[in-house]
Motif scaffolding. Structure first.
Motif, short mmCIF file in Angstrom:
data_model
loop_
_atom_site.label_atom_id
_atom_site.label_comp_id
_atom_site.label_asym_id
_atom_site.label_seq_id
_atom_site.Cartn_x
_atom_site.Cartn_y
_atom_site.Cartn_z
N ILE A 127 -14.52 -2.27 4.46
CA ILE A 127 -15.13 -2.38 3.13
C ILE A 127 -15.04 -3.82 2.65
CG2 ILE A 127 -15.07 -1.56 0.74
CD1 ILE A 127 -13.63 0.97 1.79
N ASN A 128 -13.88 -4.44 2.88
CA ASN A 128 -13.64 -5.78 2.37
C ASN A 128 -12.67 -6.52 3.31
OD1 ASN A 128 -12.98 -8.05 0.94
ND2 ASN A 128 -12.34 -6.98 -0.92
N LEU A 151 -7.24 -4.03 -6.71
CA LEU A 151 -6.22 -4.58 -5.82
C LEU A 151 -6.88 -5.30 -4.64
CD1 LEU A 151 -3.83 -1.50 -5.68
CD2 LEU A 151 -3.16 -3.76 -6.52
N MET A 152 -7.90 -4.66 -4.07
CA MET A 152 -8.52 -5.20 -2.85
C MET A 152 -9.45 -6.36 -3.12
SD MET A 152 -9.03 -1.70 -0.61
CE MET A 152 -10.21 -2.49 0.47
N ASN A 166 -0.15 9.14 -7.53
CA ASN A 166 0.93 8.15 -7.45
C ASN A 166 0.47 6.75 -7.81
OD1 ASN A 166 3.06 9.81 -6.80
ND2 ASN A 166 2.82 9.57 -4.59
N LEU A 191 0.84 -1.21 0.00
CA LEU A 191 0.00 0.00 0.00
C LEU A 191 0.87 1.26 0.00
CD1 LEU A 191 -3.00 0.96 0.19
CD2 LEU A 191 -2.66 1.13 2.66
N ILE A 214 -3.04 10.89 4.71
CA ILE A 214 -1.69 10.38 4.93
C ILE A 214 -0.75 10.95 3.88
CG2 ILE A 214 -0.26 8.29 5.10
CD1 ILE A 214 -2.86 6.75 5.76
N ILE A 236 -4.61 -8.04 -1.80
CA ILE A 236 -3.61 -7.13 -2.38
C ILE A 236 -2.25 -7.82 -2.46
CG2 ILE A 236 -2.74 -5.89 -0.32
CD1 ILE A 236 -3.06 -3.28 -1.82
N LYS A 253 1.08 5.00 9.96
CA LYS A 253 -0.08 5.71 9.40
C LYS A 253 -0.72 4.87 8.31
CE LYS A 253 1.71 10.41 9.86
NZ LYS A 253 2.12 11.56 9.04
N TYR A 254 0.13 4.30 7.44
CA TYR A 254 -0.39 3.45 6.37
C TYR A 254 -1.03 2.19 6.95
CZ TYR A 254 1.96 6.42 2.95
OH TYR A 254 2.34 7.48 2.17
N ALA A 260 -9.29 -7.89 2.06
CA ALA A 260 -8.52 -6.97 1.21
C ALA A 260 -7.00 -7.12 1.36
CB ALA A 260 -8.92 -5.52 1.48
N ALA A 302 -1.38 10.72 -3.15
CA ALA A 302 -1.50 9.26 -3.26
C ALA A 302 -2.30 8.80 -4.49
CB ALA A 302 -2.14 8.69 -1.99
N VAL A 349 -9.93 1.10 7.92
CA VAL A 349 -11.01 1.56 7.06
C VAL A 349 -11.21 0.59 5.89
CG1 VAL A 349 -11.74 3.43 5.52
CG2 VAL A 349 -10.60 3.95 7.68
N LEU A 350 -10.11 0.18 5.26
CA LEU A 350 -10.19 -0.65 4.06
C LEU A 350 -10.77 -2.03 4.38
CD1 LEU A 350 -6.76 0.36 2.48
CD2 LEU A 350 -9.02 1.19 1.83
N ALA A 365 -4.52 2.72 8.05
CA ALA A 365 -5.50 2.90 6.98
C ALA A 365 -6.27 1.60 6.71
CB ALA A 365 -4.81 3.37 5.70
N TRP A 366 -5.66 0.46 7.04
CA TRP A 366 -6.33 -0.82 6.83
C TRP A 366 -7.60 -0.97 7.67
CZ3 TRP A 366 -5.84 -3.34 2.64
CH2 TRP A 366 -4.63 -3.34 1.95
N VAL A 411 2.09 4.70 -10.84
CA VAL A 411 2.91 3.51 -10.60
C VAL A 411 2.29 2.29 -11.28
CG1 VAL A 411 2.06 2.55 -8.39
CG2 VAL A 411 4.51 2.61 -8.85
N ALA A 435 4.02 1.55 -0.96
CA ALA A 435 4.76 1.66 -2.22
C ALA A 435 3.86 2.20 -3.34
CB ALA A 435 5.33 0.30 -2.61
N LEU A 436 2.60 1.75 -3.37
CA LEU A 436 1.66 2.24 -4.39
C LEU A 436 1.39 3.74 -4.20
CD1 LEU A 436 -0.93 -0.67 -4.22
CD2 LEU A 436 0.34 -0.04 -6.28
N MET A 437 1.19 4.13 -2.94
CA MET A 437 0.80 5.51 -2.65
C MET A 437 1.97 6.49 -2.72
SD MET A 437 -2.13 4.94 0.26
CE MET A 437 -2.05 6.66 0.72
N VAL A 494 -9.37 8.98 3.84
CA VAL A 494 -8.38 8.59 4.84
C VAL A 494 -6.98 8.55 4.22
CG1 VAL A 494 -7.66 6.73 6.39
CG2 VAL A 494 -10.08 7.28 6.13
#
Lengths: 321, 321
Positions: free
Chosen positions: A264-265, B188-189, B271, A185, B264, A272, A253-254, A268, B268, A260-261, A257-258, B275, A187-189, B260
């Motif tokens: 949703i799923n 991804l998710m 990015n 996550l 951070i 990923i 911080k990253y 997830a 993002a 919240v994610l 974030a999970w 990427v 690295a993607l962001m 969210v």
């Protein structure tokens, strides 16, 4: 700390409404990602089976060194491997590095020592101050790198060196799905193509000609919460404090974030990691070329031929005051 | 609805503390991803310049059809292209599809008509009920597919057909960075390798031999909020209501997760899109093979040779009651 599961024994209103899939007793845990309720006993056996299957899948046997920090992940790993090692033909040893980070490191070493004695697993201790000549704070004070990066470089090098010199077949570390998914996550962001291409794997082979000991991460698909629950249900002592350096690390911080994610799923994090693994396998990208470091003889990807650890040590010598 | 910027003219406590980078007047907007404060006038010109540069980069000229739903994104796009088209040697036409979704579609058509008259851009209207024989609700009632999927299939086909038959060189659509980044995040998710490999692009070429009109998405790196602010500052009328079908779409949950993630890291979304574009370019994967649909003659990836739209129409005929 994903929300992929809900503890049911903590007074939440889910209590008693879910049953263990295997025995029908009230569930103590609900694994959202698998739609699975489990009682304490079946949770423990399911957890241990996941670790066992991972070790079997990669044919881990012989001398295994489990790197233990004293935190929930590595202690759960050592506890599990200690219990199942005999049936897998594994000789298990614990390995702890005293990083020299004040009170935190003292408590960690004591906790690991106590647990290893309890479960009768032989323990090897490496003391950075004595064996390396510097503590992590010594190095952090003198080089221009984040503390977690310095510590990672030192630990990776020390673990491999000690495992290699003592004839271990494999090293096991307590890397979990929160780590693996957050690495991706972040690295993607941050548009960090290098980390995405490189990736993290559940297993990497031994390369004796390069003095590299194979690495297994048996908790690669298990979450911090699952490891914590295992620790609680099997009464494993752990260090509750966080490392004073890591508190400031942005990776947290990253990681948060999970929360919240996963609402949703719930699957997830696993998704990923899996989808990025597939993507990497489809990429026309040469494997990073490993060579032996011209200073220490251990493997490095560095083109200059000197590994990051040796460059760190070189900086330490030059900055001596 | 990323948090990459903060409106400063809405009574927040940032008001007056930031200045426009170009003229020093109090800023009305702060673009977090670019560390950029702007007054209203310079926001509008910066926004229009971004669209202009995207059109220039892909050499868009000649007959351009701008697909307009009446929402903030496509209306901001039409407003901008209307203003800058002459200097770019572009003949701009608006294109609106009346989907036949009750009051929502009536209001949308009226809003688009009014704006096109104001800015003197010729408008082509396609009425699903009259021109296709079915409204979107007619189709949704009879086929086993989510409404947003049905609507997407119909719109894509209709836009390309009308553009092709009227001799347009390119189609422009109001796809934004929230759409592009959420498409990736969701894939991804949910371990959806197909969508990740396929990807979404800011531009795709015309293929006259396949009756495919080239597609440009000039707002590919602009957020919903940036489009909304442009609409507000230039007084463009828009449809505020959401489509009654889309309210239930799960994609909104993933979209809201960006609130969210952008806290951070404000850049993002850009990015993750960049990427993934790099990753796709490194993947050893054959381009999807397009062929002409054996029924309608427009392009399809379908191996059976019949496009999804024609299969939808076939289902409608068979399910007639």
């Amino acid at each position: 700390m994903g929300l992929g599961w809900i503890r049911l024994d903590d007074g939440s209103n889910m209590r008693g409404r879910r049953k263990c899939r295997y025995c029908g007793k009230p569930a103590v845990v609900w694994l959202g990602y698998a739609n699975l309720g489990l009682c304490a006993e079946h949770y423990v056996s399911c957890y241990e089976n996941k670790i066992r299957r991972m070790l079997e899948k990669h044919r881990i046997r012989g001398m295994l060194m489990v790197a233990v920090s004293g935190g929930k992940d590595s202690m759960a790993l050592l506890g599990t491997i200690g219990r199942i090692s005999e049936s897998l033909d594994i000789d298990v040893f614990a390995f702890h590095i005293n990083l020299g980070i004040g009170e935190y490191s003292e408590v960690s070493e004591e906790t690991v020592k106590r647990f290893c004695k309890d479960v009768r697993v032989p323990l090897i201790i490496y003391d950075c101050r004595k064996d390396l000549g510097f503590s992590i704070p010594d190095i952090v004070k003198r080089v221009q790198r984040p503390a977690c990066s310095v510590c990672g470089i030192v630990k990776r090098w020390v673990i491999n060196k000690v495992a290699y010199e003592n004839g271990f077949d494999f090293v096991a570390t307590g890397h979990n799905i929160d780590d693996a998914s957050t690495y991706i996550l972040k690295a993607l962001m941050t548009n960090d193509i290098y980390s995405l291409v490189r990736g993290q794997e559940e297993f990497s082979e031994s390369k004796p000609e390069l003095r590299l000991v194979g690495r297994i991460r048996p908790q690669f698909y298990l979450s911090e919460r699952e490891n914590m629950l295992y620790v609680q249900l099997t009464n494993i002592p752990i260090v509750e404090d966080q490392c004073p350096y890591s508190r400031r690390a942005t990776i947290h911080k990253y990681k948060r974030a999970w929360d919240v994610l996963l609402k949703i799923n719930p699957i997830a994090q696993i998704n990923i990691v899996r989808v990025m693994k597939k993507i990497r396998s489809m990429m026309a990208f040469p494997e990073p070329k490993l060579v032996q470091c011209s200073v220490c003889g251990f493997p490095t990807e560095s083109e200059g031929g000197v590994c990051t650890f040796c460059r760190l040590m070189e900086m330490m010598k030059n900055s001596h005051n």
